[in-house]
Design a protein around this motif. Structure first.
Motif, mmCIF file in Angstrom:
data_model
loop_
_atom_site.group_PDB
_atom_site.id
_atom_site.type_symbol
_atom_site.label_atom_id
_atom_site.label_comp_id
_atom_site.label_asym_id
_atom_site.label_seq_id
_atom_site.Cartn_x
_atom_site.Cartn_y
_atom_site.Cartn_z
ATOM 1 N N UNK A 105 0.647 -1.271 -0.433
ATOM 2 C CA UNK A 105 -0.055 0.497 0.439
ATOM 3 C C UNK A 105 0.675 1.554 -0.031
ATOM 4 N N UNK A 106 1.352 0.996 0.801
ATOM 5 C CA UNK A 106 2.512 2.438 0.768
ATOM 6 C C UNK A 106 3.424 3.015 -0.156
ATOM 7 N N UNK A 107 4.172 1.641 -1.384
ATOM 8 C CA UNK A 107 4.705 1.964 -2.497
ATOM 9 C C UNK A 107 3.677 1.783 -3.292
ATOM 10 N N UNK A 108 2.629 1.197 -3.232
ATOM 11 C CA UNK A 108 1.211 1.846 -4.509
ATOM 12 C C UNK A 108 1.182 3.723 -4.184
ATOM 13 N N UNK A 109 0.900 4.016 -2.850
ATOM 14 C CA UNK A 109 0.506 5.656 -2.896
ATOM 15 C C UNK A 109 1.872 6.361 -3.228
ATOM 16 N N UNK A 110 3.517 5.775 -3.245
ATOM 17 C CA UNK A 110 4.358 6.809 -3.530
ATOM 18 C C UNK A 110 4.702 6.350 -5.142
ATOM 19 N N UNK A 111 4.354 5.464 -5.534
ATOM 20 C CA UNK A 111 4.460 5.300 -6.578
ATOM 21 C C UNK A 111 3.078 6.396 -7.825
ATOM 22 N N UNK A 112 2.040 6.347 -6.969
ATOM 23 C CA UNK A 112 0.790 7.136 -7.652
ATOM 24 C C UNK A 112 1.062 8.955 -7.709
ATOM 25 N N UNK A 113 2.296 9.351 -6.603
ATOM 26 C CA UNK A 113 2.403 10.365 -6.639
ATOM 27 C C UNK A 113 3.892 10.684 -7.671
ATOM 28 N N UNK A 114 4.862 10.091 -7.407
ATOM 29 C CA UNK A 114 6.036 9.598 -8.767
ATOM 30 C C UNK A 114 5.216 10.014 -10.101
ATOM 31 N N UNK A 115 3.984 9.008 -9.960
ATOM 32 C CA UNK A 115 2.980 9.411 -11.384
ATOM 33 C C UNK A 115 2.545 10.736 -11.793
ATOM 34 N N UNK A 116 2.480 10.838 -11.146
ATOM 35 C CA UNK A 116 1.943 12.885 -10.434
ATOM 36 C C UNK A 116 2.739 13.254 -11.101
ATOM 37 N N UNK A 117 4.173 12.760 -10.959
ATOM 38 C CA UNK A 117 5.407 14.027 -11.024
ATOM 39 C C UNK A 117 5.836 13.723 -12.751
ATOM 40 N N UNK A 118 5.982 12.331 -12.870
ATOM 41 C CA UNK A 118 5.856 12.538 -14.116
ATOM 42 C C UNK A 118 5.391 11.928 -15.236
ATOM 43 N N UNK A 119 4.298 12.773 -15.117
ATOM 44 C CA UNK A 119 2.976 13.276 -15.803
ATOM 45 C C UNK A 119 3.424 14.860 -15.927
ATOM 46 N N UNK A 120 3.390 15.216 -14.932
ATOM 47 C CA UNK A 120 3.230 16.526 -15.058
ATOM 48 C C UNK A 120 4.819 17.162 -16.232
ATOM 49 N N UNK A 121 5.551 16.467 -15.478
ATOM 50 C CA UNK A 121 7.303 16.751 -16.845
ATOM 51 C C UNK A 121 6.892 16.247 -18.559
ATOM 52 N N UNK A 122 6.145 15.176 -18.518
ATOM 53 C CA UNK A 122 5.597 14.509 -19.535
ATOM 54 C C UNK A 122 4.613 15.929 -20.543
ATOM 55 N N UNK A 123 3.774 16.550 -19.397
ATOM 56 C CA UNK A 123 3.355 17.791 -20.493
ATOM 57 C C UNK A 123 3.965 18.794 -19.835
ATOM 58 N N UNK A 124 4.824 19.122 -19.537
ATOM 59 C CA UNK A 124 5.666 20.297 -19.431
ATOM 60 C C UNK A 124 6.746 20.102 -21.159
ATOM 61 N N UNK A 125 7.709 18.948 -20.733
ATOM 62 C CA UNK A 125 8.000 18.988 -21.931
ATOM 63 C C UNK A 125 9.419 20.061 -22.215
#
Length: 241
Positions: free
Chosen positions: A83-103
């Motif tokens: 559960x803790x790793x899943x939350x960490x992955x979701x948070x990191x996924x938000x950051x990665x998605x924002x980097x992809x959007x900004x490029x």
């Protein structure tokens, strides 16, 4: 005065890693009391950095402070770690998605350079670990809001340390995992970048759980070896530290 702060911070980090390793190796178990005076003697530090370290460890969810400020090892098992790793992955996924959007060209260039460096780091486990962590930090700094970055720092403490300690993938597998995230970022595919980051974090969770099972900290059914029954309340014992 200028030297006191850095020295104390360094001592706190030493205490944090010491307690993490004691838990990871099974010498400190769920419900064990952590004695400040025993830690100060074991590590030859003053009580102040020990107390600072315990605050950081409580923030990470590894320990809990109870009545009269006694500190105990918090309960964990395979289910809570996933559960803790899943939350960490979701948070990191938000950051990665924002980097992809900004490029952002500068960020993309930095990630490309780091990925090349990671691919060429097969001769040094330490260097490979440092580069892989810098890839994560770059994505987090570029894609996270201040609040999200604080949450990532909070979650990544013990989980990141345990993932590094448990890494059993080949060099090529590690590079490929980071490549999938970075390629999605370069493509501007925020959904794929988020999913790839979450998949990487889930893989890390499996490795940590497998390693803790191998060390006897967790049972093969995922329960903690310190548990006396399948779903216990943590019991208080008074051992090692």
């Amino acid at each position: 005065m200028t030297k006191a702060g850095p020295q104390r911070m360094k001592a706190s980090a030493v205490v944090v890693e010491y307690v993490q390793r004691e838990i990871f190796d099974g010498r400190l178990r769920c419900g064990d009391r952590i004695h400040v005076e025993r830690l100060t003697a074991a590590l030859d530090v003053s009580p102040t950095p020990v107390r600072e370290a315990l605050v950081l460890l409580e923030r990470d969810g590894l320990v809990t402070a109870q009545v009269h400020r006694a500190t105990f090892v918090q309960h964990f098992d395979a289910r809570t770690l996933r559960a803790d790793f899943h939350v960490l992955g979701l948070l990191g996924g938000v950051a990665a998605a924002r980097v992809a959007m900004d490029r952002d060209p500068e960020v993309l260039g930095r990630l490309e350079s780091l990925l090349d460096e990671l691919a060429g780091s097969s001769d040094s486990v330490t260097h490979r670990r440092d580069v892989a962590n810098e890839i994560l930090r770059t994505q987090h700094r570029a894609g996270a809001t201040p609040r999200l970055l604080a949450e990532l720092h909070g979650y990544a403490g013990f989980l990141g340390w345990a993932a590094d300690e448990s890494e059993r993938r080949t060099h090529d597998q590690i590079v490929e995992g980071h490549r999938r995230v970075i390629e999605a970022i370069f493509a501007g595919d925020s959904r794929r970048a988020s999913q790839a980051r979450l998949a990487e974090t889930k893989a890390a969770a499996k490795q940590v759980i497998d390693e803790l099972t191998r060390r006897g900290v967790l049972r093969t059914d995922g329960t903690n070896a310190a548990d006396s029954r399948a779903h216990p309340r943590p019991t208080v014992r008074d051992p090692v530290l």
